[in-house]
Each structure stands twice: as C-alpha cells, then as structure tokens.
Design a protein around this motif. Sequence first.
Motif, PDB file in Angstrom:
ATOM      1  N   VAL A   1      -9.525  -4.263 -15.001  1.00 35.48           N
ATOM      2  CA  VAL A   1      -9.372  -5.348 -14.028  1.00 35.48           C
ATOM      3  C   VAL A   1      -8.166  -6.218 -14.373  1.00 35.48           C
ATOM      4  CG1 VAL A   1     -10.456  -7.468 -13.157  1.00 35.48           C
ATOM      5  CG2 VAL A   1     -11.787  -5.361 -13.312  1.00 35.48           C
ATOM      6  N   ASP A   2      -7.950  -6.487 -15.647  1.00 36.13           N
ATOM      7  CA  ASP A   2      -6.781  -7.274 -16.050  1.00 36.13           C
ATOM      8  C   ASP A   2      -5.491  -6.584 -15.611  1.00 36.13           C
ATOM      9  OD1 ASP A   2      -8.461  -9.164 -17.152  1.00 36.13           O
ATOM     10  OD2 ASP A   2      -8.137  -8.516 -19.220  1.00 36.13           O
ATOM     11  N   GLY A   3      -5.461  -5.270 -15.701  1.00 37.60           N
ATOM     12  CA  GLY A   3      -4.287  -4.513 -15.278  1.00 37.60           C
ATOM     13  C   GLY A   3      -4.084  -4.512 -13.775  1.00 37.60           C
ATOM     14  N   LEU A   4      -5.168  -4.665 -13.017  1.00 38.43           N
ATOM     15  CA  LEU A   4      -5.046  -4.697 -11.553  1.00 38.43           C
ATOM     16  C   LEU A   4      -4.135  -5.821 -11.089  1.00 38.43           C
ATOM     17  CD1 LEU A   4      -8.725  -4.156 -10.331  1.00 38.43           C
ATOM     18  CD2 LEU A   4      -6.833  -2.541 -10.119  1.00 38.43           C
ATOM     19  N   SER A   5      -4.271  -6.982 -11.734  1.00 36.64           N
ATOM     20  CA  SER A   5      -3.488  -8.144 -11.304  1.00 36.64           C
ATOM     21  C   SER A   5      -1.997  -7.967 -11.580  1.00 36.64           C
ATOM     22  CB  SER A   5      -4.008  -9.414 -11.972  1.00 36.64           C
ATOM     23  OG  SER A   5      -3.847  -9.314 -13.376  1.00 36.64           O
ATOM     24  N   LYS A   6      -1.643  -7.073 -12.486  1.00 37.39           N
ATOM     25  CA  LYS A   6      -0.240  -6.839 -12.839  1.00 37.39           C
ATOM     26  C   LYS A   6       0.338  -5.604 -12.149  1.00 37.39           C
ATOM     27  CE  LYS A   6      -1.440  -8.655 -17.300  1.00 37.39           C
ATOM     28  NZ  LYS A   6      -2.286  -8.193 -18.352  1.00 37.39           N
ATOM     29  N   ALA A   7      -0.524  -4.822 -11.530  1.00 39.36           N
ATOM     30  CA  ALA A   7      -0.097  -3.539 -10.962  1.00 39.36           C
ATOM     31  C   ALA A   7       0.553  -3.704  -9.600  1.00 39.36           C
ATOM     32  CB  ALA A   7      -1.291  -2.605 -10.854  1.00 39.36           C
ATOM     33  N   ALA A   8       1.678  -3.041  -9.422  1.00 35.87           N
ATOM     34  CA  ALA A   8       2.328  -3.015  -8.109  1.00 35.87           C
ATOM     35  C   ALA A   8       1.582  -2.057  -7.178  1.00 35.87           C
ATOM     36  CB  ALA A   8       3.778  -2.577  -8.255  1.00 35.87           C
ATOM     37  N   ASP A   9       0.982  -1.029  -7.747  1.00 37.81           N
ATOM     38  CA  ASP A   9       0.276   0.001  -6.989  1.00 37.81           C
ATOM     39  C   ASP A   9      -1.091   0.212  -7.641  1.00 37.81           C
ATOM     40  OD1 ASP A   9      -0.774   2.477  -6.101  1.00 37.81           O
ATOM     41  OD2 ASP A   9       1.236   3.290  -5.765  1.00 37.81           O
ATOM     42  N   LEU A  10      -2.145  -0.251  -6.983  1.00 33.15           N
ATOM     43  CA  LEU A  10      -3.491  -0.171  -7.567  1.00 33.15           C
ATOM     44  C   LEU A  10      -3.935   1.267  -7.802  1.00 33.15           C
ATOM     45  CD1 LEU A  10      -5.497  -2.937  -5.672  1.00 33.15           C
ATOM     46  CD2 LEU A  10      -4.066  -3.129  -7.700  1.00 33.15           C
ATOM     47  N   CYS A  11      -3.569   2.165  -6.902  1.00 32.44           N
ATOM     48  CA  CYS A  11      -3.942   3.565  -7.064  1.00 32.44           C
ATOM     49  C   CYS A  11      -3.263   4.158  -8.297  1.00 32.44           C
ATOM     50  CB  CYS A  11      -3.581   4.356  -5.817  1.00 32.44           C
ATOM     51  SG  CYS A  11      -3.960   6.112  -5.967  1.00 32.44           S
TER      52      CYS A  11
END
Length: 83
Positions: free
Chosen positions: A57-67
């Motif tokens: 979840v922490d990485g989701l906020s930094k990801a340009a592409d969730l997939c």
Amino acid sequence: MQYSKEFFDLQIRFARTIAALSDMPIEQALLDYTNIYVRFGLGRAFDQGHPTWRCYVDGLSKAADLCDWTYRFFYEVLKVKPC
C-alpha cells in the motif's frame, strides 16, 4: 501459480471502479474487493496492518502505474518466479 500483468490490471480496474462508485480509498477497495491480498500469500485474514500489505500500500501512493507496481511487487518484492 503464475499471473500475467493483465490479471493484475483487471483487479486494479475493478478496485478503481468500486473506489469511484463508493467514494472509498483505492487501498481499501483492493483489500475488500479483489483477491490481491490472497495472491500475495497473506492468507485470508485481510489484515490491513499486515507488514507485507502495508509495504504494498505504501508503494501504491508512489506508483505512476498501479498495475505495474502490483505486478512488480508480486514478482520482485515477494520473489515469486514468473513464467
């Protein structure tokens, strides 16, 4: 079992739809309405405080592409061997 990027894309698209329709944060929709938590090998407790889930979840906020983030998390962070 091995999963394609399209498998994760479908899960993400579904969660985004749920989140938009119910005004729910995407991370909650991913936890409650997809099987990503189980695919990550975290069991069926659906504990939003699980350290591996928190890392994802922490990485989701930094990801340009969730997939892409979800796919990379599964195969790189969790060290699952791709096909």
